[in-house]
Design an enzyme around this catalytic site. Sequence first.
Site, PDB file in Angstrom:
ATOM      1  N   GLY A  62      16.598  38.559  80.276  1.00 59.86           N
ATOM      2  CA  GLY A  62      17.182  39.018  81.536  1.00 59.86           C
ATOM      3  C   GLY A  62      16.314  38.533  82.676  1.00 59.86           C
ATOM      4  O   GLY A  62      15.122  38.257  82.484  1.00 59.86           O
ATOM      5  N   GLN A  67      12.874  38.535  90.949  1.00 59.45           N
ATOM      6  CA  GLN A  67      11.824  37.881  90.150  1.00 59.45           C
ATOM      7  C   GLN A  67      11.662  36.395  90.505  1.00 59.45           C
ATOM      8  O   GLN A  67      10.683  35.775  90.102  1.00 59.45           O
ATOM      9  CB  GLN A  67      12.086  38.053  88.647  1.00 59.45           C
ATOM     10  CG  GLN A  67      11.916  39.511  88.191  1.00 59.45           C
ATOM     11  CD  GLN A  67      12.159  39.666  86.711  1.00 59.45           C
ATOM     12  OE1 GLN A  67      13.312  39.739  86.270  1.00 59.45           O
ATOM     13  NE2 GLN A  67      11.095  39.684  85.929  1.00 59.45           N
ATOM     14  N   CYS A 110       7.987  42.026  80.267  1.00 62.94           N
ATOM     15  CA  CYS A 110       8.576  41.618  81.540  1.00 62.94           C
ATOM     16  C   CYS A 110       7.974  40.283  81.942  1.00 62.94           C
ATOM     17  O   CYS A 110       6.761  40.102  81.873  1.00 62.94           O
ATOM     18  CB  CYS A 110       8.289  42.672  82.610  1.00 62.94           C
ATOM     19  SG  CYS A 110       9.035  42.268  84.204  1.00 62.94           S
ATOM     20  N   LEU A 111       8.831  39.352  82.367  1.00 61.99           N
ATOM     21  CA  LEU A 111       8.350  38.031  82.771  1.00 61.99           C
ATOM     22  C   LEU A 111       7.439  38.119  84.001  1.00 61.99           C
ATOM     23  O   LEU A 111       6.656  37.206  84.240  1.00 61.99           O
ATOM     24  CB  LEU A 111       9.537  37.104  83.053  1.00 61.99           C
ATOM     25  CG  LEU A 111      10.395  36.767  81.823  1.00 61.99           C
ATOM     26  CD1 LEU A 111      11.659  36.023  82.244  1.00 61.99           C
ATOM     27  CD2 LEU A 111       9.608  35.950  80.812  1.00 61.99           C
ATOM     28  N   HIS A 152      16.150  48.183  82.567  1.00 60.84           N
ATOM     29  CA  HIS A 152      14.982  47.404  82.994  1.00 60.84           C
ATOM     30  C   HIS A 152      15.337  46.550  84.224  1.00 60.84           C
ATOM     31  O   HIS A 152      14.583  46.521  85.205  1.00 60.84           O
ATOM     32  CB  HIS A 152      14.535  46.532  81.816  1.00 60.84           C
ATOM     33  CG  HIS A 152      13.380  45.621  82.088  1.00 60.84           C
ATOM     34  ND1 HIS A 152      12.158  45.761  81.461  1.00 60.84           N
ATOM     35  CD2 HIS A 152      13.263  44.526  82.899  1.00 60.84           C
ATOM     36  CE1 HIS A 152      11.344  44.809  81.891  1.00 60.84           C
ATOM     37  NE2 HIS A 152      11.986  44.041  82.747  1.00 60.84           N
ATOM     38  N   GLU A 153      16.499  45.891  84.188  1.00 60.66           N
ATOM     39  CA  GLU A 153      16.900  45.007  85.298  1.00 60.66           C
ATOM     40  C   GLU A 153      17.318  45.807  86.529  1.00 60.66           C
ATOM     41  O   GLU A 153      17.017  45.413  87.658  1.00 60.66           O
ATOM     42  CB  GLU A 153      18.027  44.063  84.868  1.00 60.66           C
ATOM     43  CG  GLU A 153      17.722  43.148  83.681  1.00 60.66           C
ATOM     44  CD  GLU A 153      16.428  42.374  83.792  1.00 60.66           C
ATOM     45  OE1 GLU A 153      15.948  42.142  84.914  1.00 60.66           O
ATOM     46  OE2 GLU A 153      15.876  42.010  82.735  1.00 60.66           O
ATOM     47  N   HIS A 156      14.354  46.737  88.378  1.00 65.85           N
ATOM     48  CA  HIS A 156      13.833  45.643  89.210  1.00 65.85           C
ATOM     49  C   HIS A 156      14.500  45.610  90.580  1.00 65.85           C
ATOM     50  O   HIS A 156      13.824  45.417  91.597  1.00 65.85           O
ATOM     51  CB  HIS A 156      14.080  44.277  88.545  1.00 65.85           C
ATOM     52  CG  HIS A 156      12.997  43.835  87.609  1.00 65.85           C
ATOM     53  ND1 HIS A 156      11.687  43.707  87.989  1.00 65.85           N
ATOM     54  CD2 HIS A 156      13.047  43.447  86.309  1.00 65.85           C
ATOM     55  CE1 HIS A 156      10.967  43.263  86.960  1.00 65.85           C
ATOM     56  NE2 HIS A 156      11.772  43.113  85.913  1.00 65.85           N
TER      57      HIS A 156
END
Length: 187
Positions: A62, A67, A110-111, A152-153, A156
Amino acid sequence: MGTRLTALYARLTSPTMALHEIVKIPDKRLRLVSEPVKRIDAGIRKLVDDLFETMYAAPGIGLAAIQIGVPKRLFTMDLSKKEENHEPQVFINPEITWTSEEKATYEEGCLSIPEYYEEVERPSQVKVKYLDLEGKEHEIKAEGLLATCLQHEIDHINGVLFIDHISKLKRDRVIKKFTKAAKKVEA
Ligand code: GNR
Ligand code: NI
């Protein structure tokens, strides 16, 4: 097009797509509350292309627009297991409309916090209302990895990170580590 992309991604890429650098902690942009998408125009479609290219290259399952530094309420996702079977999904202006009482624990990464993984407890099921790339409204009920990834997204786009759901001791430790590393690069 990012020349390092493998031929596997070729059908999902176009010459106008761009690989972006992923914003990492402690960058303050990750704490912004993103703005709703007002109109799904060429700019939004290009942003979605760039999110897919950057997400697949990472690789990640994702990627929220913030991000790559764009504070708009949208993210891409692909939970497919096999590389040759892409299942690209786009969620625009997503809203959680229901969460289950039941919780589930999942090891998240997480990236924006590379190579750090920790167990996070969240509602095990959620309902999410969102627009697709055509502007069509959907409402889905999710469980398992999809439920975790959606939460999670959506976190963000509200400036929340998965480390906000772990103990303060662990959170402070990981933030300190990344802050130190960033200072070293600066110096
Ligand atoms: O690639 C990712 N894997 C992942 C694993 C468990 C829970 C959430 C995720 S999302 C993450 C990519 C990312 O940082 N998205 O914001
Ligand atoms: Ni993330």
